[in-house]
Scaffold this active site. Structure first.
Site, PDB file in Angstrom:
ATOM      1  CB  CYS A  34      23.345  -1.313  19.159  1.00 36.24           C
ATOM      2  SG  CYS A  34      25.089  -1.231  18.836  1.00 36.24           S
ATOM      3  N   PRO A  91       0.830  -1.211   0.000  1.00 32.06           N
ATOM      4  CG  PRO A  91      -0.583  -1.495   1.807  1.00 32.06           C
ATOM      5  CD  PRO A  91       0.694  -1.998   1.228  1.00 32.06           C
ATOM      6  CG  ASP A  92      -0.760   5.024  -1.543  1.00 34.99           C
ATOM      7  OD1 ASP A  92      -1.464   4.684  -0.581  1.00 34.99           O
ATOM      8  OD2 ASP A  92      -1.201   5.737  -2.461  1.00 34.99           O
ATOM      9  CB  CYS A 146      27.307   3.632  19.004  1.00 35.54           C
ATOM     10  SG  CYS A 146      27.022   1.977  18.350  1.00 35.54           S
ATOM     11  CG  HIS A 199      12.900   8.926   0.803  1.00 35.15           C
ATOM     12  ND1 HIS A 199      11.546   9.089   0.641  1.00 35.15           N
ATOM     13  CD2 HIS A 199      13.445  10.152   0.617  1.00 35.15           C
ATOM     14  CE1 HIS A 199      11.291  10.373   0.362  1.00 35.15           C
ATOM     15  NE2 HIS A 199      12.427  11.024   0.341  1.00 35.15           N
ATOM     16  CB  CYS A 241      23.541   1.333  16.591  1.00 39.71           C
ATOM     17  SG  CYS A 241      23.225   2.131  18.177  1.00 39.71           S
ATOM     18  CB  CYS A 297      26.077   1.304  22.537  1.00 38.75           C
ATOM     19  SG  CYS A 297      24.815   1.783  21.364  1.00 38.75           S
ATOM     20  CB  THR A 330       5.308  10.532  -5.927  1.00 41.22           C
ATOM     21  OG1 THR A 330       5.573  11.377  -4.796  1.00 41.22           O
ATOM     22  CG2 THR A 330       5.622  11.295  -7.194  1.00 41.22           C
ATOM     23  NE  ARG A 374       1.349  12.154   2.754  1.00 40.51           N
ATOM     24  CZ  ARG A 374       2.628  11.858   2.594  1.00 40.51           C
ATOM     25  NH1 ARG A 374       3.016  11.119   1.576  1.00 40.51           N
ATOM     26  NH2 ARG A 374       3.527  12.302   3.446  1.00 40.51           N
ATOM     27  CB  CYS A 425       1.857   3.380 -12.521  1.00 37.62           C
ATOM     28  SG  CYS A 425       1.983   4.643 -11.297  1.00 37.62           S
ATOM     29  NE  ARG A 485      -4.759   4.196  -8.137  1.00 36.83           N
ATOM     30  CZ  ARG A 485      -4.736   3.332  -7.138  1.00 36.83           C
ATOM     31  NH1 ARG A 485      -4.878   3.762  -5.899  1.00 36.83           N
ATOM     32  NH2 ARG A 485      -4.568   2.060  -7.361  1.00 36.83           N
ATOM     33  CG  ASP A 519       9.360  -1.087  -3.176  1.00 35.66           C
ATOM     34  OD1 ASP A 519      10.320  -0.891  -3.945  1.00 35.66           O
ATOM     35  OD2 ASP A 519       8.221  -0.631  -3.401  1.00 35.66           O
ATOM     36  CD  GLN A 571       9.004  10.482  -3.120  1.00 34.70           C
ATOM     37  OE1 GLN A 571       8.686  11.212  -2.205  1.00 34.70           O
ATOM     38  NE2 GLN A 571       8.240  10.313  -4.171  1.00 34.70           N
ATOM     39  CG  ASN A 572       8.580   3.513  -3.957  1.00 40.99           C
ATOM     40  OD1 ASN A 572       8.041   4.427  -3.332  1.00 40.99           O
ATOM     41  ND2 ASN A 572       8.116   3.064  -5.091  1.00 40.99           N
TER      42      ASN A 572
HETATM   43  P1  CNA Z   1       2.100   8.747  -1.031  1.00 42.60           P
HETATM   44  O1  CNA Z   1       2.167  10.048  -0.350  1.00 42.60           O
HETATM   45  O2  CNA Z   1       1.353   7.655  -0.376  1.00 42.60           O
HETATM   46  O3  CNA Z   1       1.466   9.018  -2.480  1.00 42.60           O
HETATM   47  C1  CNA Z   1       1.215   7.994  -3.401  1.00 42.60           C
HETATM   48  C2  CNA Z   1       0.652   8.632  -4.654  1.00 42.60           C
HETATM   49  O4  CNA Z   1       0.499   7.648  -5.648  1.00 42.60           O
HETATM   50  C3  CNA Z   1      -0.718   9.293  -4.457  1.00 42.60           C
HETATM   51  O5  CNA Z   1      -0.750  10.501  -5.162  1.00 42.60           O
HETATM   52  C4  CNA Z   1      -1.686   8.270  -5.082  1.00 42.60           C
HETATM   53  O6  CNA Z   1      -2.822   8.876  -5.636  1.00 42.60           O
HETATM   54  C5  CNA Z   1      -0.826   7.679  -6.157  1.00 42.60           C
HETATM   55  N1  CNA Z   1      -1.140   6.290  -6.485  1.00 42.60           N
HETATM   56  C6  CNA Z   1      -1.467   5.283  -5.653  1.00 42.60           C
HETATM   57  N2  CNA Z   1      -1.610   4.147  -6.340  1.00 42.60           N
HETATM   58  C7  CNA Z   1      -1.365   4.443  -7.639  1.00 42.60           C
HETATM   59  C8  CNA Z   1      -1.346   3.684  -8.835  1.00 42.60           C
HETATM   60  N3  CNA Z   1      -1.593   2.364  -8.839  1.00 42.60           N
HETATM   61  N4  CNA Z   1      -1.072   4.322  -9.982  1.00 42.60           N
HETATM   62  C9  CNA Z   1      -0.833   5.658  -9.999  1.00 42.60           C
HETATM   63  N5  CNA Z   1      -0.832   6.433  -8.910  1.00 42.60           N
HETATM   64  C10 CNA Z   1      -1.080   5.809  -7.735  1.00 42.60           C
HETATM   65  O7  CNA Z   1       3.563   8.189  -1.350  1.00 42.60           O
HETATM   66  P2  CNA Z   1       4.855   8.991  -1.807  1.00 42.60           P
HETATM   67  O8  CNA Z   1       5.766   7.996  -2.395  1.00 42.60           O
HETATM   68  O9  CNA Z   1       4.544  10.205  -2.588  1.00 42.60           O
HETATM   69  O10 CNA Z   1       5.414   9.466  -0.399  1.00 42.60           O
HETATM   70  C11 CNA Z   1       6.721   9.397  -0.117  1.00 42.60           C
HETATM   71  C12 CNA Z   1       7.021   8.346   0.968  1.00 42.60           C
HETATM   72  C13 CNA Z   1       6.210   7.109   0.881  1.00 42.60           C
HETATM   73  C14 CNA Z   1       8.400   7.872   0.773  1.00 42.60           C
HETATM   74  O11 CNA Z   1       9.194   8.352   1.781  1.00 42.60           O
HETATM   75  C15 CNA Z   1       8.396   6.338   0.809  1.00 42.60           C
HETATM   76  O12 CNA Z   1       9.441   5.843   1.582  1.00 42.60           O
HETATM   77  C16 CNA Z   1       7.100   5.992   1.383  1.00 42.60           C
HETATM   78  N6  CNA Z   1       6.512   4.701   1.003  1.00 42.60           N
HETATM   79  C17 CNA Z   1       7.191   3.779   0.268  1.00 42.60           C
HETATM   80  C18 CNA Z   1       6.589   2.595  -0.062  1.00 42.60           C
HETATM   81  C19 CNA Z   1       7.374   1.604  -0.882  1.00 42.60           C
HETATM   82  O13 CNA Z   1       8.586   1.526  -0.741  1.00 42.60           O
HETATM   83  N7  CNA Z   1       6.689   0.845  -1.752  1.00 42.60           N
HETATM   84  C20 CNA Z   1       5.281   2.295   0.343  1.00 42.60           C
HETATM   85  C21 CNA Z   1       4.608   3.255   1.119  1.00 42.60           C
HETATM   86  C22 CNA Z   1       5.235   4.440   1.437  1.00 42.60           C
END
Ligand code: CNA
Length: 343
Positions: free
Chosen positions: A198, A73-74, A177, A166, A174, A201, A239, A76, A290, A263, A149, A146-147
């Site tokens: 750790c 899941p994302d 330390c 990120h 740790c 420490c 994002t 927000r 996407c 989206r 994963d 930013q992911n």
């Molecule tokens: P966010 O703030 O949750 O935004 C996600 C964005 O993607 C939103 O605008 C959604 O509308 C849009 N969205 C969701 N699903 C889809 C899709 N299938 N197709 C197109 N658009 C879609 O996440 P951001 O990445 O902007 O925020 C940054 C944070 C989230 C980073 O620091 C990450 O570390 C962190 N994060 C990472 C993961 C991961 O590694 N997969 C998962 C959740 C959060």
């Protein structure tokens, strides 16, 4: 520069949510690409510029949305986003999960989420494989993600083309330390719901992902300006562009097309924010999932077969624990009903 969550002036378009559902490209017949001399108003024009060889150096920025179809899941998205699952921790703000000061006091919420994001549990999506295809064709200059994963690496995008802005789970340390912490021990602690400490420490250990209040990796600072200034197409995908300084990257890119695949509409307004409406813009908006948008782009480029060949066959989804429990309860009830000759 520390990582910050910004409440910026996005989502000014009141109707963006409505539009996002329709998975339509935003069209503006006045868009004109300075560098490429052709109208840049939709996916078709982006595809045509790539086909003509006008676009050869693509920089791609990603967020959590590109991994949603992998089952991660994302943050927000209302209802399904990871932040919605944190209510039990009664956090002052959901972002506190990734706040270094909060983490030092209450690490539980982070380790709970870490389990969901841990690499090795998911396979790359169609969008990741499209990135790999761009790379194989020599068109991908760099991807900034930013992911955390690790799915870009898993998709086979070469390491020198990836900037994990990120950080990642690749190393742990740790917080007290700074000694390195064994990564296998970290993984096993996360999977067992334990809080790792750790060995030297006794301080809290955490994976090398960047929290709010921590610096981004040196690689990000070293490379981002020249990459943004030298690309001839920027693609931003999945994002909300709410976390600084990452959210500022599209604003550094000038004079070339910028394609937003998301989206919802994000990153508009302010200095050199996206502008999908004015007649001088080269910004293209492709609203939708996407994976659907990249499939369409691949089709316009005549790359569908190559993309398909790279996409792993869809895996059967394993039933969840709750689904298994519900199934067995239904089975038992059915057997009971039969025994009682109810039907
Ligand atoms: P966010 O703030 O949750 O935004 C996600 C964005 O993607 C939103 O605008 C959604 O509308 C849009 N969205 C969701 N699903 C889809 C899709 N299938 N197709 C197109 N658009 C879609 O996440 P951001 O990445 O902007 O925020 C940054 C944070 C989230 C980073 O620091 C990450 O570390 C962190 N994060 C990472 C993961 C991961 O590694 N997969 C998962 C959740 C959060």
């Amino acid at each position: 520069m520390g990582r910050k969550s910004s409440k910026s002036k996005r989502n000014k378009r009141k109707n963006s949510k409505k539009k996002s559902k329709s998975s339509k490209e935003h069209s503006n017949s006045h868009h004109k690409s300075k560098k490429h001399g052709n109208k840049m108003n939709d996916l078709q024009s982006v595809a045509s510029a790539i086909k003509r060889g006008d676009i050869r150096k693509i920089v791609w920025l990603s967020g959590a949305g590109i991994s949603v179809s992998a089952g991660i899941p994302d943050f927000r998205t209302k209802g399904t986003g990871l932040y919605s699952r944190l209510e039990k921790y009664e956090l002052p703000r959901p972002e506190c999960t990734f706040d270094i000061e909060y983490f030092k006091k209450k690490p539980e919420a982070f380790f709970d989420l870490a389990k969901t994001l841990l690499p090795g549990e998911h396979v790359p999506t169609r969008t990741h494989m499209f990135l790999k295809l761009l790379s194989d064709k020599g068109l991908l200059h760099r991807t900034y993600t930013q992911n955390i994963d690790g799915l870009e690496r898993l998709a086979g995008v070469p390491e020198h083309k990836i900037v994990e802005a990120h950080g990642s789970f690749a190393k742990s340390y740790c917080v007290n330390c700074k000694a390195q912490y064994d990564n296998d021990a970290m993984r096993s602690a996360i999977l067992k719901n334990e809080i790792p400490h750790c060995k030297k420490c006794g301080g809290l250990a955490k994976p090398g992902i960047v929290f709010f209040g921590e610096s981004l990796p040196k690689r990000f600072h070293k490379m981002h300006r020249s990459d943004m200034k030298s690309c001839d197409l920027l693609i931003v995908a999945g994002t909300s562009l709410r976390v600084q300084p990452f959210s500022e990257l599209p604003r550094i890119v000038k004079g070339v097309p910028r394609l937003l695949i998301n989206r919802e509409c994000v990153g508009e307004g302010g200095h050199n924010g996206f502008d999908f409406d004015s007649k001088h813009t080269q910004d293209v908006l492709a609203l939708g999932n996407c994976d659907d948008v990249v499939s369409k782009l691949a089709e316009l480029l005549g790359w569908t077969e190559e993309l398909e060949a790279r996409c792993p066959p869809r895996r059967e989804r394993k039933p969840s624990f709750v689904e298994n429990v519900v199934d067995s309860v239904v089975d038992t009830l059915e057997r009971g009903m039969k025994a009682l000759k109810v039907f």
